[in-house]
Scaffold this motif. Structure first.
Motif, PDB file in Angstrom:
ATOM      1  N   THR A  71       0.817  -1.205   0.000  1.00  0.00           N
ATOM      2  CA  THR A  71       0.000   0.000   0.000  1.00  0.00           C
ATOM      3  C   THR A  71       0.851   1.255   0.000  1.00  0.00           C
ATOM      4  O   THR A  71       0.392   2.316  -0.375  1.00  0.00           O
ATOM      5  N   ASN A  72       2.093   1.123   0.383  1.00  0.00           N
ATOM      6  CA  ASN A  72       2.947   2.291   0.469  1.00  0.00           C
ATOM      7  C   ASN A  72       3.554   2.586  -0.901  1.00  0.00           C
ATOM      8  O   ASN A  72       4.422   1.874  -1.383  1.00  0.00           O
ATOM      9  N   GLN A  73       3.098   3.654  -1.526  1.00  0.00           N
ATOM     10  CA  GLN A  73       3.552   4.019  -2.869  1.00  0.00           C
ATOM     11  C   GLN A  73       5.030   4.397  -2.870  1.00  0.00           C
ATOM     12  O   GLN A  73       5.744   4.132  -3.831  1.00  0.00           O
ATOM     13  N   GLU A  74       5.504   4.964  -1.782  1.00  0.00           N
ATOM     14  CA  GLU A  74       6.901   5.390  -1.707  1.00  0.00           C
ATOM     15  C   GLU A  74       7.844   4.187  -1.737  1.00  0.00           C
ATOM     16  O   GLU A  74       8.879   4.226  -2.401  1.00  0.00           O
ATOM     17  N   GLU A  75       7.476   3.089  -1.054  1.00  0.00           N
ATOM     18  CA  GLU A  75       8.311   1.884  -1.082  1.00  0.00           C
ATOM     19  C   GLU A  75       8.369   1.294  -2.480  1.00  0.00           C
ATOM     20  O   GLU A  75       9.413   0.840  -2.920  1.00  0.00           O
ATOM     21  N   ASP A  76       7.226   1.308  -3.181  1.00  0.00           N
ATOM     22  CA  ASP A  76       7.196   0.789  -4.540  1.00  0.00           C
ATOM     23  C   ASP A  76       8.091   1.609  -5.462  1.00  0.00           C
ATOM     24  O   ASP A  76       8.836   1.059  -6.274  1.00  0.00           O
ATOM     25  N   THR A  77       8.012   2.909  -5.340  1.00  0.00           N
ATOM     26  CA  THR A  77       8.813   3.778  -6.192  1.00  0.00           C
ATOM     27  C   THR A  77      10.301   3.574  -5.915  1.00  0.00           C
ATOM     28  O   THR A  77      11.119   3.509  -6.836  1.00  0.00           O
ATOM     29  N   GLU A  78      10.644   3.443  -4.642  1.00  0.00           N
ATOM     30  CA  GLU A  78      12.040   3.222  -4.282  1.00  0.00           C
ATOM     31  C   GLU A  78      12.538   1.872  -4.787  1.00  0.00           C
ATOM     32  O   GLU A  78      13.653   1.757  -5.306  1.00  0.00           O
ATOM     33  N   LEU A  79      11.705   0.848  -4.674  1.00  0.00           N
ATOM     34  CA  LEU A  79      12.073  -0.481  -5.159  1.00  0.00           C
ATOM     35  C   LEU A  79      12.284  -0.474  -6.671  1.00  0.00           C
ATOM     36  O   LEU A  79      13.255  -1.043  -7.176  1.00  0.00           O
ATOM     37  N   ILE A  80      11.410   0.189  -7.394  1.00  0.00           N
ATOM     38  CA  ILE A  80      11.544   0.271  -8.853  1.00  0.00           C
ATOM     39  C   ILE A  80      12.817   1.029  -9.226  1.00  0.00           C
ATOM     40  O   ILE A  80      13.531   0.647 -10.153  1.00  0.00           O
ATOM     41  N   ALA A  81      13.134   2.080  -8.469  1.00  0.00           N
ATOM     42  CA  ALA A  81      14.356   2.845  -8.742  1.00  0.00           C
ATOM     43  C   ALA A  81      15.601   1.987  -8.513  1.00  0.00           C
ATOM     44  O   ALA A  81      16.550   2.028  -9.314  1.00  0.00           O
ATOM     45  N   VAL A  82      15.600   1.209  -7.442  1.00  0.00           N
ATOM     46  CA  VAL A  82      16.754   0.356  -7.148  1.00  0.00           C
ATOM     47  C   VAL A  82      16.909  -0.724  -8.209  1.00  0.00           C
ATOM     48  O   VAL A  82      18.020  -0.997  -8.690  1.00  0.00           O
ATOM     49  N   ILE A  83      15.815  -1.363  -8.602  1.00  0.00           N
ATOM     50  CA  ILE A  83      15.873  -2.415  -9.623  1.00  0.00           C
ATOM     51  C   ILE A  83      16.330  -1.834 -10.961  1.00  0.00           C
ATOM     52  O   ILE A  83      17.169  -2.411 -11.658  1.00  0.00           O
TER      53      ILE A  83
END
Length: 124
Positions: A71-83
Motif C-alpha cells: 500500500t505504500n507508494q513510496e516503497e514501490d517507487t524506491e524499489l523500482i528505482a533500485v531495480i
C-alpha cells in the motif's frame, strides 16, 4: 615372478583403450538404466494420479499467482528505482533507456539456516 611374455608399448595402449571403452560402455548402460527407472516411476505416478483424481471439465478452476501488493507508494517507487539502477549498471546502459513494467516477488526457496549462514559470512 616370471612373465612368459614381455608387454610392449603397443600392447599397453591397446589394453588401456579397451579398458576405457569398457568403463564408458558401463557408464552409458548405467545412465540409460537410471533414465528408464525415472520414466517408469513418472508414468506410474501419472497413472495413479489420474485414477485417484477424476477431472471434471466443468469444475476446473484456473488459479493465478498471487502478487503481493504494497500500500505504500513510496516503497514501490524506491524499489523500482533500485531495480532499474541495478539493471542499468549490469547492462552498462543509462537508466533512462530501461523501463520496469512488472515486478513479481518470488518465494524464498533457501532454508532459513542457509540464509543465516550467508548473512554471517557476509558480515565477517
Amino acid at each position: 615372478m616370471v612373465f612368459p611374455e614381455i608387454i610392449t608399448v603397443n600392447d599397453s595402449l591397446i589394453i588401456t583403450a579397451f579398458s576405457m571403452l569398457l568403463v564408458f560402455a558401463a557408464l552409458i548402460i548405467l545412465s540409460f538404466t537410471i533414465d528408464g527407472f525415472r520414466l517408469i516411476t513418472n508414468n506410474l505416478e501419472k497413472k495413479n494420479k489420474s485414477k485417484t483424481e477424476p477431472i471434471d471439465e466443468a469444475n476446473k478452476q484456473v488459479t493465478s499467482p498471487i502478487v503481493e501488493k504494497t500500500t505504500n507508494q513510496e516503497e514501490d517507487t524506491e524499489l523500482i528505482a533500485v531495480i532499474t539502477a541495478s539493471i542499468a549498471a549490469m547492462l552498462s546502459k543509462p537508466a533512462n533507456n530501461i523501463v520496469v513494467k512488472n515486478i513479481i516477488r518470488i518465494p524464498q526457496t533457501t532454508p532459513v539456516w542457509g540464509s543465516i549462514s550467508r548473512q554471517e559470512m557476509i558480515n565477517k
